[in-house]
Design a protein around this motif. Structure first.
Motif, short mmCIF file in Angstrom:
data_model
loop_
_atom_site.label_atom_id
_atom_site.label_comp_id
_atom_site.label_asym_id
_atom_site.label_seq_id
_atom_site.Cartn_x
_atom_site.Cartn_y
_atom_site.Cartn_z
N TYR A 46 0.84 -1.20 0.00
CA TYR A 46 0.00 0.00 0.00
C TYR A 46 0.88 1.25 0.00
O TYR A 46 0.61 2.21 -0.72
N GLN A 47 1.95 1.24 0.81
CA GLN A 47 2.85 2.40 0.87
C GLN A 47 3.47 2.68 -0.50
O GLN A 47 3.62 3.83 -0.91
N SER A 48 3.82 1.61 -1.23
CA SER A 48 4.48 1.77 -2.54
C SER A 48 3.53 2.17 -3.64
O SER A 48 3.95 2.72 -4.67
N ASP A 74 -4.48 10.04 1.32
CA ASP A 74 -3.04 9.83 1.34
C ASP A 74 -2.35 10.28 0.04
O ASP A 74 -1.15 10.05 -0.15
N GLY A 75 -3.13 10.87 -0.87
CA GLY A 75 -2.54 11.41 -2.09
C GLY A 75 -2.33 10.40 -3.19
O GLY A 75 -1.61 10.66 -4.17
N LYS A 76 -2.92 9.23 -3.07
CA LYS A 76 -2.80 8.21 -4.13
C LYS A 76 -3.88 8.45 -5.17
O LYS A 76 -4.94 9.01 -4.87
N LYS A 77 -3.62 8.01 -6.39
CA LYS A 77 -4.64 8.13 -7.44
C LYS A 77 -5.49 6.86 -7.39
O LYS A 77 -4.98 5.75 -7.55
N VAL A 78 -6.78 7.06 -7.16
CA VAL A 78 -7.70 5.93 -7.00
C VAL A 78 -8.63 5.85 -8.21
O VAL A 78 -9.18 6.87 -8.65
N SER A 127 8.06 -0.27 -11.06
CA SER A 127 7.83 -1.54 -10.37
C SER A 127 6.35 -1.87 -10.35
O SER A 127 5.50 -0.98 -10.33
N SER A 128 6.05 -3.18 -10.35
CA SER A 128 4.65 -3.64 -10.29
C SER A 128 3.96 -3.16 -9.03
O SER A 128 2.74 -2.96 -9.01
N ALA A 129 4.74 -2.98 -7.96
CA ALA A 129 4.17 -2.57 -6.66
C ALA A 129 3.55 -1.18 -6.71
O ALA A 129 2.80 -0.80 -5.83
N GLU A 130 3.86 -0.41 -7.75
CA GLU A 130 3.31 0.95 -7.85
C GLU A 130 1.84 0.96 -8.26
O GLU A 130 1.16 1.96 -8.13
N CYS A 131 1.37 -0.18 -8.79
CA CYS A 131 -0.02 -0.25 -9.24
C CYS A 131 -0.71 -1.46 -8.59
O CYS A 131 -0.43 -2.60 -8.93
N MET A 132 -1.61 -1.17 -7.63
CA MET A 132 -2.31 -2.24 -6.93
C MET A 132 -3.74 -2.31 -7.46
O MET A 132 -4.43 -1.29 -7.55
N ILE A 133 -4.16 -3.51 -7.85
CA ILE A 133 -5.53 -3.71 -8.32
C ILE A 133 -6.26 -4.59 -7.31
O ILE A 133 -5.87 -5.74 -7.09
N LEU A 134 -7.30 -4.06 -6.69
CA LEU A 134 -8.09 -4.83 -5.72
C LEU A 134 -9.24 -5.50 -6.47
O LEU A 134 -10.04 -4.83 -7.13
N VAL A 135 -9.27 -6.83 -6.36
CA VAL A 135 -10.18 -7.64 -7.19
C VAL A 135 -11.25 -8.31 -6.33
O VAL A 135 -10.93 -8.93 -5.31
N PRO A 136 -12.52 -8.22 -6.76
CA PRO A 136 -13.58 -8.89 -6.00
C PRO A 136 -13.65 -10.38 -6.37
O PRO A 136 -13.04 -10.81 -7.35
N SER A 160 -4.38 -8.22 -19.61
CA SER A 160 -3.80 -7.19 -20.48
C SER A 160 -2.71 -6.38 -19.77
O SER A 160 -2.01 -5.60 -20.39
N PHE A 161 -2.57 -6.57 -18.46
CA PHE A 161 -1.62 -5.79 -17.68
C PHE A 161 -0.37 -6.59 -17.34
O PHE A 161 -0.49 -7.70 -16.85
N ARG A 162 0.80 -6.01 -17.56
CA ARG A 162 2.02 -6.71 -17.18
C ARG A 162 2.53 -6.26 -15.81
O ARG A 162 2.97 -7.06 -15.01
N LYS A 163 2.47 -4.95 -15.56
CA LYS A 163 3.00 -4.43 -14.29
C LYS A 163 1.87 -4.07 -13.35
O LYS A 163 1.25 -3.02 -13.49
N LYS A 164 1.58 -4.97 -12.42
CA LYS A 164 0.54 -4.71 -11.44
C LYS A 164 0.63 -5.73 -10.33
O LYS A 164 1.21 -6.80 -10.50
N MET A 165 0.07 -5.39 -9.19
CA MET A 165 -0.09 -6.36 -8.11
C MET A 165 -1.59 -6.56 -7.94
O MET A 165 -2.30 -5.64 -7.53
N ALA A 166 -2.06 -7.74 -8.31
CA ALA A 166 -3.49 -8.03 -8.22
C ALA A 166 -3.78 -8.68 -6.86
O ALA A 166 -3.21 -9.72 -6.53
N VAL A 167 -4.65 -8.03 -6.09
CA VAL A 167 -4.90 -8.45 -4.71
C VAL A 167 -6.38 -8.78 -4.53
O VAL A 167 -7.25 -7.95 -4.81
N GLY A 168 -6.65 -9.99 -4.05
CA GLY A 168 -8.02 -10.39 -3.74
C GLY A 168 -8.32 -10.09 -2.27
O GLY A 168 -7.46 -10.32 -1.41
N LEU A 169 -9.50 -9.55 -1.99
CA LEU A 169 -9.92 -9.30 -0.61
C LEU A 169 -11.01 -10.30 -0.27
O LEU A 169 -12.00 -10.40 -1.01
N ALA A 170 -10.83 -11.04 0.82
CA ALA A 170 -11.78 -12.13 1.12
C ALA A 170 -12.07 -12.28 2.60
O ALA A 170 -11.17 -12.13 3.44
#
Length: 199
Positions: A46-48, A74-78, A127-136, A160-170
């Motif tokens: 999240y910090q990255s 926190d100044g992140k682009k959402v 880095s991939s850590a700069e883009c976090m995708i929260l997935v349902p 279609s995305f190469r640089k990302k961190m895909a995160v599932g919330l469960a």
């Protein structure tokens, strides 16, 4: 034949897991939501993250509203998704209160081309850590497979995305021994539950 069997397994799991999630009490969901949100906010990921692309929680899904508000502060682009035909794109959200429910009742941003998350942006990241995708999802397993609602929007977008961190919330009840997954089902990079994270 294999495809038919896979789709039948998915259909059964969707029904079963929708029932499981819908039957959690509001108190159970709120308690788990609080822990999940705190866990995500406390991560280095999240910090990255400079860009956070997130689903907007609806019905009994793991809540993302608090997270969205905090990330904006926190100044992140959402960015949040908008479905148009068979395509899903993400548009920047500056105020979650201004999201408008679509015909299914799911809150969506306006399709303003100026606020579209550009495909080229993720390619330029260091880095991939700069883009976090929260997935349902309805169900997740320890191998980071997920089962969604069946339309394939997220699988196509993630592919279609190469640089990302895909995160599932469960919720903890959404973790199963094995999710039936096919070739077009995109695995995640991380699944976060109130009890543990799966890498």
């Amino acid at each position: 034949m294999e495809n038919f069997e896979l789709e039948e397994k998915k259909k059964q799991m969707r029904q079963q897991m929708r029932f499981v999630r819908n039957n959690l009490t509001l108190e159970e969901r709120e308690a788990q939501n609080k822990v999940i949100t705190e866990l995500i906010l406390g991560t280095e990921l999240y910090q990255s993250a400079r860009f956070i692309l997130t689903y907007v929680s609806y019905a009994s899904e793991v809540d993302t509203r608090v997270l969205m508000g905090r990330a904006i502060k926190d100044g992140k682009k959402v960015y949040a998704p908008k479905v148009m035909g068979d395509k899903m794109d993400f548009f920047q959200v500056e105020d979650p209160a201004k999201l408008v429910p679509n015909k299914m009742g799911i809150p969506e941003p306006e399709a303003d081309p100026v606020k579209l998350f550009p495909y080229t942006t993720h390619l330029s990241l260091d880095s991939s850590a700069e883009c976090m995708i929260l997935v349902p999802g309805l169900a997740f397993d320890a191998k980071l497979n997920r089962i969604g609602y069946g339309a394939g929007y997220y699988d196509r977008y993630l592919a279609s995305f190469r640089k990302k961190m895909a995160v599932g919330l469960a919720y903890k009840e959404q973790i199963v021994d094995e999710v039936p997954a096919g070739e077009t089902d995109e695995p995640l990079d991380l699944v976060v539950t109130p009890e543990r994270a799966y890498y």
